[in-house]
Each structure stands twice: as structure tokens, then as C-alpha cells.
Design a protein around this motif. Structure first.
Motif, PDB file in Angstrom:
ATOM      1  N   LYS A 199       0.834  -1.206   0.000  1.00  0.00           N
ATOM      2  CA  LYS A 199       0.000   0.000   0.000  1.00  0.00           C
ATOM      3  C   LYS A 199       0.871   1.260   0.000  1.00  0.00           C
ATOM      4  CE  LYS A 199      -3.506   2.376   2.756  1.00  0.00           C
ATOM      5  NZ  LYS A 199      -4.277   2.352   4.023  1.00  0.00           N
ATOM      6  N   LEU A 200       2.000   1.154   0.708  1.00  0.00           N
ATOM      7  CA  LEU A 200       2.911   2.308   0.772  1.00  0.00           C
ATOM      8  C   LEU A 200       3.437   2.668  -0.618  1.00  0.00           C
ATOM      9  CD1 LEU A 200       4.475   4.319   2.584  1.00  0.00           C
ATOM     10  CD2 LEU A 200       6.274   2.585   2.807  1.00  0.00           C
ATOM     11  N   GLY A 201       3.880   1.651  -1.356  1.00  0.00           N
ATOM     12  CA  GLY A 201       4.403   1.888  -2.701  1.00  0.00           C
ATOM     13  C   GLY A 201       3.329   2.410  -3.645  1.00  0.00           C
ATOM     14  N   TYR A 202       2.129   1.822  -3.558  1.00  0.00           N
ATOM     15  CA  TYR A 202       1.029   2.310  -4.400  1.00  0.00           C
ATOM     16  C   TYR A 202       0.713   3.770  -4.045  1.00  0.00           C
ATOM     17  CZ  TYR A 202       0.326  -2.649  -5.500  1.00  0.00           C
ATOM     18  OH  TYR A 202       0.507  -3.941  -5.904  1.00  0.00           O
ATOM     19  N   GLY A 203       0.841   4.090  -2.752  1.00  0.00           N
ATOM     20  CA  GLY A 203       0.594   5.467  -2.328  1.00  0.00           C
ATOM     21  C   GLY A 203       1.602   6.436  -2.929  1.00  0.00           C
ATOM     22  N   VAL A 217       3.181   6.145  -5.797  1.00  0.00           N
ATOM     23  CA  VAL A 217       2.871   6.318  -7.220  1.00  0.00           C
ATOM     24  C   VAL A 217       1.588   7.138  -7.398  1.00  0.00           C
ATOM     25  CG1 VAL A 217       2.335   5.111  -9.375  1.00  0.00           C
ATOM     26  CG2 VAL A 217       4.057   4.172  -7.808  1.00  0.00           C
ATOM     27  N   ALA A 218       0.605   6.909  -6.520  1.00  0.00           N
ATOM     28  CA  ALA A 218      -0.654   7.670  -6.610  1.00  0.00           C
ATOM     29  C   ALA A 218      -0.394   9.158  -6.393  1.00  0.00           C
ATOM     30  CB  ALA A 218      -1.642   7.149  -5.566  1.00  0.00           C
ATOM     31  N   ILE A 219       0.480   9.489  -5.442  1.00  0.00           N
ATOM     32  CA  ILE A 219       0.830  10.901  -5.194  1.00  0.00           C
ATOM     33  C   ILE A 219       1.504  11.496  -6.419  1.00  0.00           C
ATOM     34  CG2 ILE A 219       2.354  12.399  -3.837  1.00  0.00           C
ATOM     35  CD1 ILE A 219       1.807  10.485  -1.450  1.00  0.00           C
ATOM     36  N   ARG A 220       2.387  10.722  -7.035  1.00  0.00           N
ATOM     37  CA  ARG A 220       3.074  11.212  -8.238  1.00  0.00           C
ATOM     38  C   ARG A 220       2.087  11.487  -9.378  1.00  0.00           C
ATOM     39  NH1 ARG A 220       6.590   6.867 -11.140  1.00  0.00           N
ATOM     40  NH2 ARG A 220       4.513   6.253 -11.815  1.00  0.00           N
ATOM     41  N   GLU A 221       1.127  10.597  -9.541  1.00  0.00           N
ATOM     42  CA  GLU A 221       0.195  10.740 -10.664  1.00  0.00           C
ATOM     43  C   GLU A 221      -0.821  11.848 -10.433  1.00  0.00           C
ATOM     44  OE1 GLU A 221       0.523   9.163 -13.545  1.00  0.00           O
ATOM     45  OE2 GLU A 221       2.347   8.280 -12.714  1.00  0.00           O
ATOM     46  N   ASP A 222      -1.379  11.925  -9.238  1.00  0.00           N
ATOM     47  CA  ASP A 222      -2.361  12.980  -8.925  1.00  0.00           C
ATOM     48  C   ASP A 222      -2.506  13.069  -7.408  1.00  0.00           C
ATOM     49  OD1 ASP A 222      -4.564  14.635  -8.533  1.00  0.00           O
ATOM     50  OD2 ASP A 222      -5.494  14.004 -10.408  1.00  0.00           O
ATOM     51  N   GLU A 223      -1.822  14.030  -6.807  1.00  0.00           N
ATOM     52  CA  GLU A 223      -1.809  14.111  -5.338  1.00  0.00           C
ATOM     53  C   GLU A 223      -3.191  14.415  -4.760  1.00  0.00           C
ATOM     54  OE1 GLU A 223       1.415  16.373  -3.800  1.00  0.00           O
ATOM     55  OE2 GLU A 223       0.617  16.374  -1.747  1.00  0.00           O
ATOM     56  N   ASP A 224      -3.939  15.285  -5.429  1.00  0.00           N
ATOM     57  CA  ASP A 224      -5.282  15.623  -4.917  1.00  0.00           C
ATOM     58  C   ASP A 224      -6.199  14.406  -4.944  1.00  0.00           C
ATOM     59  OD1 ASP A 224      -4.553  18.233  -4.453  1.00  0.00           O
ATOM     60  OD2 ASP A 224      -5.138  18.898  -6.471  1.00  0.00           O
ATOM     61  N   ALA A 225      -6.100  13.629  -6.031  1.00  0.00           N
ATOM     62  CA  ALA A 225      -6.919  12.410  -6.131  1.00  0.00           C
ATOM     63  C   ALA A 225      -6.502  11.403  -5.067  1.00  0.00           C
ATOM     64  CB  ALA A 225      -6.778  11.810  -7.528  1.00  0.00           C
ATOM     65  N   ALA A 226      -5.187  11.284  -4.839  1.00  0.00           N
ATOM     66  CA  ALA A 226      -4.687  10.364  -3.812  1.00  0.00           C
ATOM     67  C   ALA A 226      -5.211  10.762  -2.439  1.00  0.00           C
ATOM     68  CB  ALA A 226      -3.161  10.364  -3.826  1.00  0.00           C
ATOM     69  N   THR A 250      -1.235  11.900   2.444  1.00  0.00           N
ATOM     70  CA  THR A 250      -0.141  12.279   1.546  1.00  0.00           C
ATOM     71  C   THR A 250       1.053  12.864   2.308  1.00  0.00           C
ATOM     72  OG1 THR A 250      -1.225  14.400   1.151  1.00  0.00           O
ATOM     73  CG2 THR A 250      -1.647  12.646  -0.436  1.00  0.00           C
ATOM     74  N   THR A 251       0.793  13.578   3.376  1.00  0.00           N
ATOM     75  CA  THR A 251       1.898  14.182   4.143  1.00  0.00           C
ATOM     76  C   THR A 251       2.797  13.090   4.736  1.00  0.00           C
ATOM     77  OG1 THR A 251       0.496  16.062   4.711  1.00  0.00           O
ATOM     78  CG2 THR A 251       2.474  15.751   6.025  1.00  0.00           C
ATOM     79  N   ILE A 252       2.171  12.083   5.364  1.00  0.00           N
ATOM     80  CA  ILE A 252       2.943  10.980   5.954  1.00  0.00           C
ATOM     81  C   ILE A 252       3.674  10.191   4.869  1.00  0.00           C
ATOM     82  CG2 ILE A 252       2.779   8.774   7.152  1.00  0.00           C
ATOM     83  CD1 ILE A 252       2.454  10.995   9.069  1.00  0.00           C
ATOM     84  N   PHE A 253       2.986   9.880   3.790  1.00  0.00           N
ATOM     85  CA  PHE A 253       3.587   9.079   2.721  1.00  0.00           C
ATOM     86  C   PHE A 253       4.787   9.800   2.108  1.00  0.00           C
ATOM     87  CE2 PHE A 253       0.839   5.381   1.289  1.00  0.00           C
ATOM     88  CZ  PHE A 253       0.172   5.282   2.498  1.00  0.00           C
ATOM     89  N   LYS A 254       4.643  11.087   1.867  1.00  0.00           N
ATOM     90  CA  LYS A 254       5.742  11.850   1.266  1.00  0.00           C
ATOM     91  C   LYS A 254       6.930  11.933   2.224  1.00  0.00           C
ATOM     92  CE  LYS A 254       3.175  15.437   0.310  1.00  0.00           C
ATOM     93  NZ  LYS A 254       2.769  16.793  -0.102  1.00  0.00           N
ATOM     94  N   SER A 255       6.635  12.088   3.521  1.00  0.00           N
ATOM     95  CA  SER A 255       7.721  12.163   4.499  1.00  0.00           C
ATOM     96  C   SER A 255       8.446  10.823   4.612  1.00  0.00           C
ATOM     97  CB  SER A 255       7.174  12.583   5.868  1.00  0.00           C
ATOM     98  OG  SER A 255       6.658  13.894   5.810  1.00  0.00           O
ATOM     99  N   ILE A 256       7.688   9.720   4.546  1.00  0.00           N
ATOM    100  CA  ILE A 256       8.321   8.395   4.571  1.00  0.00           C
ATOM    101  C   ILE A 256       9.208   8.223   3.345  1.00  0.00           C
ATOM    102  CG2 ILE A 256       7.878   5.911   4.385  1.00  0.00           C
ATOM    103  CD1 ILE A 256       5.339   6.360   6.065  1.00  0.00           C
ATOM    104  N   SER A 257       8.707   8.662   2.189  1.00  0.00           N
ATOM    105  CA  SER A 257       9.492   8.565   0.957  1.00  0.00           C
ATOM    106  C   SER A 257      10.794   9.362   1.078  1.00  0.00           C
ATOM    107  CB  SER A 257       8.659   9.105  -0.218  1.00  0.00           C
ATOM    108  OG  SER A 257       9.417   9.120  -1.398  1.00  0.00           O
ATOM    109  N   PHE A 258      10.699  10.564   1.615  1.00  0.00           N
ATOM    110  CA  PHE A 258      11.886  11.420   1.798  1.00  0.00           C
ATOM    111  C   PHE A 258      12.835  10.783   2.818  1.00  0.00           C
ATOM    112  CE2 PHE A 258      13.369  16.076   2.281  1.00  0.00           C
ATOM    113  CZ  PHE A 258      14.078  15.991   1.097  1.00  0.00           C
ATOM    114  N   GLY A 259      12.255  10.188   3.878  1.00  0.00           N
ATOM    115  CA  GLY A 259      13.075   9.538   4.896  1.00  0.00           C
ATOM    116  C   GLY A 259      13.818   8.329   4.338  1.00  0.00           C
TER     117      GLY A 259
END
Length: 319
Positions: A174-178, A180-189, A196-205
């Protein structure tokens, strides 16, 4: 699945084969290539999968390098505890700083990451713990010269494989799909319940974690570090070029990009000492124009490779 297994098998076979058939110069070059493969693959987590192009990822490299220097020279830790802790420190730094700056998008996010790298470098330059601009010495490895070349190469290769395996499994969760979903359309995600805030921070971490580990290996290999070389922004540009050259958003694309770019750059600098950067820049520009999706797209494309493939790329990606 089959292609992924082939990719892992090739990296392991070639990676293990190289040091036993080459001299120390080639092993040192291979170590540099693997370290850049880690940097490009780490950048790919935030820039490729999540769609946030960070221009300041070098900050994690510098944090990892300095964390290792402090832990080994001042706290007396061995290399492996320092390596793990340095990665965690850089990862936590990325996760924590991700909360405020990942609320920015596009150019604003890119500029913020640049500012973060410069601010962190300035902090290191003025801290007594990191000995400012004087730099820091690290303990020398207690092994022979040949063994030390092998040691750093295989540690870098191990980190690269760990990164690729972890990202392979994450991308199927689910994390990985999240990401990609943010990359494709963050508002839709966001609208379908992804934090999105947590997912992006995990990605940056995650990006910071592996970049910091690469910085740790680099610092121990060099034996002496200063703020300027480990926080230099051009390294970030290089890792982005490698990821784009190989294929952004793919598991093995940044690895292929790192190998290709480093070998091309090494060949050009040996044969065209004065104008090698002109040739190198021209190759990168042509690659971006004719194959903007990178080498991975050429390898995996089901379409017949020919002039029509490149012309179609130009037509699709023209402004």
C-alpha cells in the motif's frame, strides 16, 4: 517478476565477478559507480516514485558522512554500528524535515531542498563537534590495501542490493502504491484516503536513509572529510541525471544510468582531456531529447526499436 529476477541476478553476478578479475584502480572505479547507483536509486524514491524532484538530496550524503566521522572518531564506535546509525540519522532527518518542506510543490520544493542542503552545510561548518572547516579524520581500516578496496566495494554493493530489495517489496505494498498515486495525482490520492503528508515524508526519509549510508561508506573510504566535498550540490545534479538517463520511476533504471554515465564520463575524460565535458553534455542532451524515459524504456519497450521510436518520443515530449 521474471525481468526483476534477471535484473537482480545480473547485478549479483557482475557485481561479484568484477573485483576478482580487475586491479585496484578498476575496483575503486567500480566502488564509485556503485555509490552513485545508491545515490541515484535513493533520489528515485522521492523524485521518481513519489514525483517530488529534490535538488538537495546531497544533504543526506553529508549528514551520513559526518555522522560516521563523529561516531567513529569521537564516540569510538566500529564501522558497522556507525554505518547503521548514520543511515538512521539521515533517514530521520529526511522524515522530520519532510513535514514542512513537502507541503511545497514544483519549483518551490526544489528551491527549499537546495536551501536545506546549504543551511545544513553552514551548520556543520560552524559546529565544534564537526570541527568546522578544518575537517575530520576517521580511523584507518585495519587491513591491507588490497583488502580495503574489496571491503569498501562489497559494502557499497551490499547497500545497493538492500535498497533495491526493500524498494521492490515496498512498491508492491500500500505504501508503494501510495507513492505512485501521489506522483500521478496528489489531490486524487488525498481524496481516496491516502495521508499524503505521511507518505511523502516516509518517501523522503527512505531516500535519506540510503543516501546517508552511501555517505557513511564514502567517509570511511576517504579517511578525511570536509564540508565542501560532501555537501556539494553538483553531486545531486549528477544523481538526477543518472536517474533520468537510466529511467526515472523504475527499479533498475538509476543503476543502469549510474553505470552508463560514469563509464562514459571516465572514457571521455581519458580521451578528451580538455573538451570532455562538452561531449558529455551533448550526449546527455541527445539522450533526454530522443529517449526521455531512459535506457530502461528502450530495454523493456515492446515496440520495434528504430528511427520511429525516437521520432515518436520527440513528438510526445515536445513543448
Amino acid at each position: 517478476m521474471k525481468g526483476t529476477l534477471i535484473g537482480f541476478a545480473l547485478i549479483i553476478i557482475i557485481g561479484v565477478f568484477v573485483p576478482f578479475t580487475a586491479g585496484n584502480f578498476t575496483i575503486r572505479l567500480a566502488t564509485d559507480i556503485v555509490i552513485f547507483a545508491i545515490l541515484a536509486s535513493s533520489w528515485n524514491i522521492i523524485g521518481g516514485y513519489t514525483g517530488y524532484a529534490s535538488f538537495g538530496n546531497i544533504v543526506f550524503f553529508g549528514v551520513g558522512a559526518y555522522a560516521t566521522a563523529v561516531l567513529m572518531s569521537k564516540a569510538g564506535l566500529g564501522f558497522y554500528p556507525a554505518l547503521i546509525l548514520s543511515g538512521l540519522i539521515a533517514g530521520l532527518y529526511g522524515f522530520a524535515i519532510g513535514f514542512p518542506i513537502l507541503r511545497l510543490k514544483g519549483h518551490y520544493f526544489a528551491i527549499a531542498t537546495l536551501g536545506l542542503a546549504e543551511a545544513t552545510k553552514a551548520l556543520v561548518q560552524n559546529l565544534g563537534l564537526t570541527e568546522g572547516n578544518s575537517g575530520m579524520y576517521l580511523p584507518m581500516p585495519e587491513m591491507g590495501i588490497d583488502a580495503s578496496y574489496m571491503f569498501f566495494y562489497f559494502n557499497a554493493l551490499g547497500i545497493l542490493l538492500l535498497l533495491l530489495v526493500i524498494m521492490y517489496f515496498i512498491l508492491n505494498t500500500k505504501l508503494g502504491y501510495g507513492f505512485v498515486a501521489i506522483r500521478e495525482d496528489e489531490d486524487a490520492a488525498d481524496s481516496i484516503g491516502i495521508n499524503t503528508t505521511i507518505f511523502k515524508s516516509i518517501s523522503f526519509g527512505l531516500s535519506g536513509l540510503f543516501t546517508g549510508m552511501a555517505g557513511s561508506v564514502y567517509a570511511y573510504q576517504q579517511g578525511f572529510i570536509k564540508p565542501e566535498p560532501v555537501f556539494i550540490v553538483t553531486k545531486t545534479v549528477k544523481m538526477i541525471v543518472m536517474a533520468v538517463f537510466g529511467g526515472v520511476g523504475s527499479l533498475f533504471g538509476p543503476v543502469i544510468g549510474a553505470v552508463s554515465i560514469e563509464l562514459i564520463a571516465n572514457y571521455l575524460s581519458e580521451h578528451f582531456l580538455v573538451i570532455h565535458t562538452i561531449f558529455f553534455g551533448t550526449i546527455v542532451i541527445l539522450a533526454v531529447i530522443f529517449a526521455p524515459k531512459g535506457i530502461m524504456d528502450i530495454i523493456t519497450a515492446r515496440k520495434k526499436l528504430g528511427l520511429s521510436y525516437f521520432l515518436e518520443n520527440i513528438r510526445k515530449n515536445r513543448v
